[in-house]
Scaffold this motif. Structure first.
Motif, PDB file in Angstrom:
ATOM      1  N   GLU A  43       8.486 -22.081 -12.035  1.00 38.36           N
ATOM      2  CA  GLU A  43       7.190 -22.994 -12.665  1.00 38.36           C
ATOM      3  C   GLU A  43       6.261 -23.017 -11.585  1.00 38.36           C
ATOM      4  O   GLU A  43       6.689 -23.926 -10.593  1.00 38.36           O
ATOM      5  CB  GLU A  43       7.235 -23.105 -13.609  1.00 38.36           C
ATOM      6  N   ARG A  44       5.375 -23.321 -11.001  1.00 36.77           N
ATOM      7  CA  ARG A  44       4.114 -23.323 -10.078  1.00 36.77           C
ATOM      8  C   ARG A  44       3.308 -24.488 -11.115  1.00 36.77           C
ATOM      9  O   ARG A  44       2.656 -23.575 -11.444  1.00 36.77           O
ATOM     10  CB  ARG A  44       4.387 -22.346  -9.380  1.00 36.77           C
ATOM     11  N   GLN A  67       7.516 -36.403 -11.304  1.00 34.73           N
ATOM     12  CA  GLN A  67       8.101 -35.179 -10.867  1.00 34.73           C
ATOM     13  C   GLN A  67       9.547 -36.438 -10.682  1.00 34.73           C
ATOM     14  O   GLN A  67      10.466 -35.643 -10.521  1.00 34.73           O
ATOM     15  CB  GLN A  67       8.198 -35.508  -9.321  1.00 34.73           C
ATOM     16  N   GLN A  68       9.601 -37.555 -10.829  1.00 27.07           N
ATOM     17  CA  GLN A  68      10.430 -38.455 -10.849  1.00 27.07           C
ATOM     18  C   GLN A  68      11.503 -38.116 -11.952  1.00 27.07           C
ATOM     19  O   GLN A  68      12.452 -38.520 -12.510  1.00 27.07           O
ATOM     20  CB  GLN A  68       9.627 -39.911 -10.235  1.00 27.07           C
ATOM     21  N   GLU A  78      14.215 -24.547 -11.472  1.00 26.40           N
ATOM     22  CA  GLU A  78      13.029 -24.656 -10.228  1.00 26.40           C
ATOM     23  C   GLU A  78      11.760 -24.821 -10.330  1.00 26.40           C
ATOM     24  O   GLU A  78      11.193 -23.947 -10.818  1.00 26.40           O
ATOM     25  CB  GLU A  78      13.768 -24.248  -8.925  1.00 26.40           C
ATOM     26  N   VAL A  79      11.218 -26.130 -10.538  1.00 28.60           N
ATOM     27  CA  VAL A  79       9.382 -26.047 -10.691  1.00 28.60           C
ATOM     28  C   VAL A  79       9.102 -26.749  -9.322  1.00 28.60           C
ATOM     29  O   VAL A  79       9.366 -28.105  -9.113  1.00 28.60           O
ATOM     30  CB  VAL A  79       9.633 -27.722 -12.051  1.00 28.60           C
ATOM     31  N   THR A  80       7.166 -26.526  -9.527  1.00 32.66           N
ATOM     32  CA  THR A  80       6.848 -26.834  -7.987  1.00 32.66           C
ATOM     33  C   THR A  80       6.343 -27.500  -8.784  1.00 32.66           C
ATOM     34  O   THR A  80       5.024 -27.132  -9.313  1.00 32.66           O
ATOM     35  CB  THR A  80       6.501 -25.983  -6.638  1.00 32.66           C
ATOM     36  N   GLU A 105      -2.541 -19.681  -5.014  1.00 28.91           N
ATOM     37  CA  GLU A 105      -1.477 -20.412  -5.238  1.00 28.91           C
ATOM     38  C   GLU A 105      -0.039 -19.592  -6.589  1.00 28.91           C
ATOM     39  O   GLU A 105       0.641 -19.964  -6.591  1.00 28.91           O
ATOM     40  CB  GLU A 105      -1.719 -21.719  -5.466  1.00 28.91           C
ATOM     41  N   GLN A 106      -0.477 -18.479  -7.394  1.00 28.14           N
ATOM     42  CA  GLN A 106      -0.078 -18.028  -8.336  1.00 28.14           C
ATOM     43  C   GLN A 106       0.770 -19.050  -9.334  1.00 28.14           C
ATOM     44  O   GLN A 106       1.626 -19.105  -8.850  1.00 28.14           O
ATOM     45  CB  GLN A 106       1.317 -16.728  -7.377  1.00 28.14           C
ATOM     46  N   PRO A 107      -0.188 -19.855  -9.846  1.00 27.77           N
ATOM     47  CA  PRO A 107       0.675 -21.097 -10.609  1.00 27.77           C
ATOM     48  C   PRO A 107       1.437 -20.368 -12.419  1.00 27.77           C
ATOM     49  O   PRO A 107       0.025 -19.524 -12.069  1.00 27.77           O
ATOM     50  CB  PRO A 107      -0.979 -22.125 -10.597  1.00 27.77           C
ATOM     51  N   THR A 108       2.001 -20.757 -12.653  1.00 29.60           N
ATOM     52  CA  THR A 108       1.973 -20.745 -13.902  1.00 29.60           C
ATOM     53  C   THR A 108       1.560 -21.860 -15.230  1.00 29.60           C
ATOM     54  O   THR A 108       1.491 -21.305 -16.426  1.00 29.60           O
ATOM     55  CB  THR A 108       4.189 -20.538 -14.246  1.00 29.60           C
ATOM     56  N   VAL A 109       1.773 -22.469 -14.421  1.00 30.59           N
ATOM     57  CA  VAL A 109       0.917 -23.616 -15.546  1.00 30.59           C
ATOM     58  C   VAL A 109      -0.646 -24.497 -14.486  1.00 30.59           C
ATOM     59  O   VAL A 109      -0.467 -24.585 -13.104  1.00 30.59           O
ATOM     60  CB  VAL A 109       1.791 -24.566 -15.547  1.00 30.59           C
ATOM     61  N   VAL A 110      -1.517 -24.299 -14.950  1.00 34.06           N
ATOM     62  CA  VAL A 110      -2.685 -24.734 -14.386  1.00 34.06           C
ATOM     63  C   VAL A 110      -3.237 -26.236 -15.613  1.00 34.06           C
ATOM     64  O   VAL A 110      -3.604 -25.876 -16.302  1.00 34.06           O
ATOM     65  CB  VAL A 110      -3.696 -24.278 -13.892  1.00 34.06           C
ATOM     66  N   TRP A 111      -2.889 -27.167 -15.129  1.00 34.05           N
ATOM     67  CA  TRP A 111      -3.929 -28.537 -16.121  1.00 34.05           C
ATOM     68  C   TRP A 111      -5.035 -28.965 -15.922  1.00 34.05           C
ATOM     69  O   TRP A 111      -5.344 -29.423 -14.296  1.00 34.05           O
ATOM     70  CB  TRP A 111      -2.880 -29.667 -15.177  1.00 34.05           C
TER      71      TRP A 111
END
Length: 245
Positions: A43-44, A67-68, A78-80, A105-111
């Motif tokens: 996941e990105r 992140q924490q 594994e998530v970026t 950036e080829q994200p899988t999710v965009v907030w």
């Protein structure tokens, strides 16, 4: 009698502790980082916005908190997390850098958390007219959807922390937030209603109608409590969007 009283008191304390634990477990960060997390390997997640997001990776920032939670959580995915917030930016600015800062950036999710400056800067003649705000936000969502990424769309939160509608820009901000809600519904993307979440929190915790200091440092930019609230709301919305994927 004393032994019975202490035992009853202990039971009450234990019940309160269990309730608090259950409440925490139901939070958005727990949803995203727990054993039942919908996150997948690779996941990105891009956080696309303005100065509020730019500050999201500082010590108390909302992206840092996410992140924490992921680092300490039970999910093995594994998530970026990628911060793409720039101070002062509005919807047209996001349109201008969408390709380079998001799609490439080829994200899988965009907030997407935008709208504050579109309204706030209207006081100096540099805001975004409503029609351009709506059209631009629709354009962003459409292009991100076409890339195959999941979109999570947040309403703009606050410009002033009074919760009775008396902040100078409340009427305009409510209109833009309503437009964000409409776009999310019509374009079938996950909504994160930060506007309503902030107002609900302020109704409970700002009885004196302070202009700032509850969730923000200046009526706009988040303090640690504001970052914590956004982290929970964002994580919950992202988790919900991923479950629907």
């Amino acid at each position: 009698m004393m032994e019975t009283s202490l035992s009853s008191l202990s039971m009450v304390v234990l019940a309160i502790a269990l309730m608090a634990t259950a409440s925490q477990a139901e939070g958005g960060l727990a949803e995203l980082s727990g054993a039942e997390s919908p996150l997948q390997d690779g996941e990105r997640i891009i956080f696309f916005g303005d100065s509020i997001t730019q500050a999201g990776t500082t010590e108390h920032g909302y992206i840092t908190k996410m992140q924490q939670a992921l680092d300490a959580g039970e999910s093995d995915a594994e998530v970026t997390l990628i911060n793409r917030g720039i101070s002062g930016h509005k919807v047209p600015d996001l349109q201008g850098r969408l390709q380079e800062h998001v799609l490439d950036e080829q994200p899988t999710v965009v907030w997407i958390y935008i709208g504050i400056n579109d309204v706030w800067h209207s006081q100096s003649g540099r805001g975004t007219p409503h029609d351009k705000y709506e059209a631009g936000l629709r354009d962003l969502v459409k292009k991100i959807q076409e890339s195959g990424a999941v979109v999570v769309l947040a309403t703009p939160s606050v410009i002033g922390e009074k919760h009775d509608g008396s902040n100078t820009l409340d009427e305009m901000l409510d209109r833009y937030a309503a437009t964000t809600r409409t776009i999310a519904k019509e374009m079938d993307v996950q909504l994160c209603d930060l506007r309503e979440a902030f107002l609900a929190h302020l109704r409970e915790h700002n009885s004196e109608q302070a202009e700032k200091g509850i969730l923000t440092t200046d009526g706009v930019h988040l303090n640690p409590a504001g970052n914590a609230l956004v982290a929970e709301q964002a994580a919950g919305a992202i988790a919900e969007a991923l479950r629907k994927r």
